[in-house]
Design an enzyme around this catalytic site. Structure first.
Site, PDB file in Angstrom:
ATOM      1  N   ASP A  13       0.953  -1.016   0.368  1.00 24.90           N
ATOM      2  CA  ASP A  13       0.399   0.011   0.002  1.00 24.90           C
ATOM      3  C   ASP A  13       0.783   0.899  -0.088  1.00 24.90           C
ATOM      4  OD1 ASP A  13      -2.172  -1.637  -0.031  1.00 24.90           O
ATOM      5  OD2 ASP A  13      -2.168  -2.088   2.375  1.00 24.90           O
ATOM      6  N   LYS A  16       2.247   1.993  -5.332  1.00 24.98           N
ATOM      7  CA  LYS A  16       2.702   0.965  -6.265  1.00 24.98           C
ATOM      8  C   LYS A  16       1.187   1.761  -7.475  1.00 24.98           C
ATOM      9  CE  LYS A  16       2.522  -2.843  -4.025  1.00 24.98           C
ATOM     10  NZ  LYS A  16       1.913  -2.154  -2.318  1.00 24.98           N
ATOM     11  N   HIS A  41      -4.933  -1.905  -4.849  1.00 26.25           N
ATOM     12  CA  HIS A  41      -4.315  -0.718  -6.086  1.00 26.25           C
ATOM     13  C   HIS A  41      -4.648   0.336  -6.487  1.00 26.25           C
ATOM     14  CE1 HIS A  41      -0.629  -3.601  -7.167  1.00 26.25           C
ATOM     15  NE2 HIS A  41      -0.724  -3.596  -5.564  1.00 26.25           N
TER      16      HIS A  41
HETATM   17  P1  GDP Z   1      -1.149   0.396  -4.030  1.00 25.12           P
HETATM   18  O1  GDP Z   1      -1.479  -0.895  -3.037  1.00 25.12           O
HETATM   19  O2  GDP Z   1       1.041   0.486  -3.177  1.00 25.12           O
HETATM   20  O3  GDP Z   1      -0.902   1.080  -5.043  1.00 25.12           O
HETATM   21  O4  GDP Z   1      -1.128   1.419  -2.323  1.00 25.12           O
HETATM   22  P2  GDP Z   1      -2.838   1.602  -2.658  1.00 25.12           P
HETATM   23  O5  GDP Z   1      -3.604   2.266  -3.362  1.00 25.12           O
HETATM   24  O6  GDP Z   1      -3.250   0.340  -1.890  1.00 25.12           O
HETATM   25  O7  GDP Z   1      -2.212   2.800  -1.370  1.00 25.12           O
HETATM   26  C1  GDP Z   1      -2.246   4.120  -1.208  1.00 25.12           C
HETATM   27  C2  GDP Z   1      -3.391   5.024  -1.396  1.00 25.12           C
HETATM   28  O8  GDP Z   1      -2.504   5.833  -1.490  1.00 25.12           O
HETATM   29  C3  GDP Z   1      -4.176   5.156  -2.925  1.00 25.12           C
HETATM   30  O9  GDP Z   1      -5.766   5.498  -2.327  1.00 25.12           O
HETATM   31  C4  GDP Z   1      -3.663   6.676  -3.333  1.00 25.12           C
HETATM   32  O10 GDP Z   1      -4.244   6.952  -4.234  1.00 25.12           O
HETATM   33  C5  GDP Z   1      -2.967   7.416  -2.752  1.00 25.12           C
HETATM   34  N1  GDP Z   1      -1.870   8.545  -2.375  1.00 25.12           N
HETATM   35  C6  GDP Z   1      -0.589   7.807  -3.380  1.00 25.12           C
HETATM   36  N2  GDP Z   1       0.391   8.675  -3.795  1.00 25.12           N
HETATM   37  C7  GDP Z   1      -0.129   9.249  -2.694  1.00 25.12           C
HETATM   38  C8  GDP Z   1       0.324  10.595  -3.074  1.00 25.12           C
HETATM   39  O11 GDP Z   1       1.120  11.197  -3.056  1.00 25.12           O
HETATM   40  N3  GDP Z   1      -1.116  11.401  -1.609  1.00 25.12           N
HETATM   41  C9  GDP Z   1      -2.059  11.166  -0.971  1.00 25.12           C
HETATM   42  N4  GDP Z   1      -1.460  11.759  -0.677  1.00 25.12           N
HETATM   43  N5  GDP Z   1      -2.501   9.997  -1.714  1.00 25.12           N
HETATM   44  C10 GDP Z   1      -1.884   9.301  -2.344  1.00 25.12           C
HETATM   45  P1  IMO Z   2      -1.168  -4.276  -2.107  1.00 25.88           P
HETATM   46  O1  IMO Z   2      -0.519  -4.648  -3.470  1.00 25.88           O
HETATM   47  C1  IMO Z   2      -1.073  -4.422   1.929  1.00 25.88           C
HETATM   48  C2  IMO Z   2      -1.312  -8.517   3.119  1.00 25.88           C
HETATM   49  C3  IMO Z   2      -2.102  -9.640   4.375  1.00 25.88           C
HETATM   50  C4  IMO Z   2      -2.041 -10.282   5.498  1.00 25.88           C
HETATM   51  C5  IMO Z   2      -0.437 -10.402   4.052  1.00 25.88           C
HETATM   52  C6  IMO Z   2      -0.794 -12.789   3.979  1.00 25.88           C
HETATM   53  O2  IMO Z   2      -2.851  -3.169  -1.881  1.00 25.88           O
HETATM   54  O3  IMO Z   2      -0.221  -3.322  -1.581  1.00 25.88           O
HETATM   55  P2  IMO Z   2      -1.984 -12.952   1.718  1.00 25.88           P
HETATM   56  O4  IMO Z   2      -3.946 -12.848   1.630  1.00 25.88           O
HETATM   57  O5  IMO Z   2      -1.636 -12.215   0.896  1.00 25.88           O
HETATM   58  O6  IMO Z   2      -1.705 -14.701   2.299  1.00 25.88           O
HETATM   59  O7  IMO Z   2      -2.501 -12.095   2.972  1.00 25.88           O
HETATM   60  O8  IMO Z   2      -0.436 -10.417   3.573  1.00 25.88           O
HETATM   61  N1  IMO Z   2      -1.448  -7.954   2.585  1.00 25.88           N
HETATM   62  C7  IMO Z   2      -1.351  -7.068   2.033  1.00 25.88           C
HETATM   63  N2  IMO Z   2      -1.101  -5.062   3.010  1.00 25.88           N
HETATM   64  N3  IMO Z   2      -1.360  -4.635   0.379  1.00 25.88           N
HETATM   65  C8  IMO Z   2      -1.567  -5.515   0.234  1.00 25.88           C
HETATM   66  O9  IMO Z   2      -1.623  -5.382  -1.261  1.00 25.88           O
HETATM   67  C9  IMO Z   2      -1.285  -6.881   0.385  1.00 25.88           C
HETATM   68  N4  IMO Z   2      -1.487  -8.510   0.263  1.00 25.88           N
HETATM   69  C10 IMO Z   2      -1.915  -8.725   1.469  1.00 25.88           C
HETATM   70  O10 IMO Z   2      -2.811  -7.853   5.020  1.00 25.88           O
HETATM   71  O11 IMO Z   2      -1.557  -9.282   6.763  1.00 25.88           O
HETATM   72 MG    MG Z   3      -3.223  -1.271  -2.224  1.00 26.36          MG
END
Ligand code: GDP
Ligand code: IMO
Ligand code: MG
Length: 427
Positions: A13, A16, A41
């Site tokens: 999170d 990416k 994502h």
């Molecule tokens: P990922 O799993 O790595 O793709 O990340 P997630 O989407 O789960 O979580 C990242 C969150 O942060 C999302 O809601 C994005 O829209 C938000 N985000 C990404 N880059 C930025 C940033 O530079 N600033 C802010 N405020 N939000 C961001």
């Molecule tokens: P993105 O791509 C954050 C965590 C789960 C749990 C552990 C194992 O959005 O960054 P699983 O279902 O994969 O066997 O769970 O990994 N987990 C994540 N945490 N971001 C993710 O994906 C995750 N995908 C799995 O919460 O702790």
């Molecule tokens: Mg994520």
């Protein structure tokens, strides 16, 4: 042959999806190489917000070919609902390619994931419940079902029967659940075959040919370095290799082809699920990071655990991935703190430790050693260059760069595509 890997440097999170989408316009292929629909994502394009789980974030860029590599685990029902959702919003998904060697998350893998977690009780991993671990376990145990098996009913039936032989013993005798009927599973899986067919391809050949023709290929990691099955905080990890080497095995591209490895790094730290997290905050600062950063899981809706930046982890990510760059995200979230603590080392049983301990016991005992940096109060969301940032924000970024071991080549100052400061170009 520019091949770039973009991966999470912390516990997932990190942003990416946004980073991949940003680069999407300059790349020919975006490839998922591991994980499955445990990922969430978020990509914000203009006033539109997309939550992608299984599909590579490049799917939102029309010129780009999205690829699901052999290392990914695919739940076909989730794939189709994601495709339908995007099609309804006018996104063309016809260029998608899926490896015939990718493994299928079957309904029984999802069941086993959920019952295993329940059985573990307070020792649970806190998985996303999407069947990820059991599907990879079947793959390693050589009883997995691959996409290509959908095109030979007899092989599919034999494989499902073999997989269920043992699982039904476990389900009925240990977990007190009903047995799952092989025939029903086969019937369900076969309903996906025709619709999947146009997407199924020899992705290893296609990607290697693309690299020979100097096309740009971006490998998009799911999860993050500390969730890696080999290099993460085992057993509180996912069941695949999000680290850079995973891109090679999960897509069939040799390590000599990879030219750049970009670690996505949040300006603070979050984690979802169980497991050690030295800088975790249980006070109002943690609540504020969660609130301002919108730290709620995209896949499961769970609140993310929040804490200060941890440079020990960032250094570790640089090492195990051979990072060439960082993309620092969510710097804007830290606006308004008078002082910002950063963890520079750990104290473990009275001793200062600079690097991530390899022992699980030591890591559980790690207490953060903080250095405090001055904060800033100016709105930074409109900053376009490094010089636009307030002096203290510049100093914060520079300090993180010095501690983390690779240059910070881009900075996120908001969720939108254009809310990014580009320092060094990636391609
Ligand atoms: P990922 O799993 O790595 O793709 O990340 P997630 O989407 O789960 O979580 C990242 C969150 O942060 C999302 O809601 C994005 O829209 C938000 N985000 C990404 N880059 C930025 C940033 O530079 N600033 C802010 N405020 N939000 C961001
Ligand atoms: P993105 O791509 C954050 C965590 C789960 C749990 C552990 C194992 O959005 O960054 P699983 O279902 O994969 O066997 O769970 O990994 N987990 C994540 N945490 N971001 C993710 O994906 C995750 N995908 C799995 O919460 O702790
Ligand atoms: Mg994520």
């Amino acid at each position: 042959m520019p091949a770039l890997v973009l991966l999470g440097a912390q516990w997932g999170d990190e942003g990416k999806g946004k980073a991949t989408d940003l680069l999407g316009g300059s790349v020919d292929y975006v490839v998922r190489y591991q994980g499955g629909n445990n990922a969430g994502h978020t990509v914000v394009v203009g006033d539109q917000k997309y939550a992608l789980h299984l599909l590579p974030s490049g799917i939102l860029t029309p010129e780009c070919t999205p690829v699901i590599g052999n290392g990914v685990v695919v739940d076909p029902s989730v794939l189709f609902s994601e495709l339908n959702g995007l099609n309804e919003r006018g996104v063309d998904t016809s260029k998608l390619l899926i490896s015939g060697n990718a493994h299928i998350i079957t309904p029984y893998n999802v069941t086993v994931d959920k019952v295993t977690e329940r059985f573990l009780g307070k020792r649970k991993i806190g998985t996303t419940g999407r069947g990820i671990g059991p599907t990879y376990a079947d793959k390693i145990n050589r009883v997995g079902i691959r996409i290509q098996d959908l095109y030979d009913e007899s092989i599919l039936t034999q494989k499902v029967e073999a997989a269920l032989d043992v699982k039904n013993q476990l389900l009925t005798k240990l977990y007190n659940r009903r047995a799952i009927e092989a025939g029903q599973v086969v019937e369900e899986l076969l309903t996906y075959a025709d619709r999947l067919k146009p997407y199924v391809a020899d992705t290893v050949l296609i990607l290697n040919q693309a690299l020979e023709q100097d096309k740009v290929v971006l490998f998009e990691g799911g999860q993050g370095t500390l969730l890696d099955i080999d290099h993460g905080t085992y057993p509180f990890v996912t069941s695949s290799n999000p680290t850079a080497g995973g891109a090679c095995t999960g897509a069939g591209v040799g390590p000599t082809k990879i030219s750049r490895v970009i670690g996505i790094l949040k300006a603070y730290t979050t984690r979802v699920g169980s497991g050690p997290f030295p800088t975790e905050l249980f006070d109002e600062d943690g609540d504020a990071l969660r609130r301002i950063g919108g730290e709620r899981g995209v896949t499961t809706g769970r609140d993310r655990r929040c804490g200060w930046f941890d440079a020990v982890i960032a250094r570790y990510a640089t090492r195990v991935n051979g990072l060439t760059d960082f993309f620092l995200t969510k710097l804007d979230v830290l606006t308004g703190w008078e002082e910002i603590p950063v963890c520079v080392a750990y104290e473990i049983d009275g001793k200062r430790v600079e690097e991530l301990p390899y022992s699980q016991t030591d890591f559980h005992h790690a207490k953060p050693v903080y250095e405090t940096l001055p904060g800033w109060s100016e709105d930074i969301t409109k900053a376009k260059t490094f010089a636009d940032l307030p002096k203290n924000a510049q100093a914060y970024v520079k300090a993180l760069e010095d501690m983390s071991g690779a240059p910070i080549s881009a900075i996120g100052v908001g969720p939108g595509r254009d809310e990014t400061i580009e320092i060094n170009s990636f391609i």
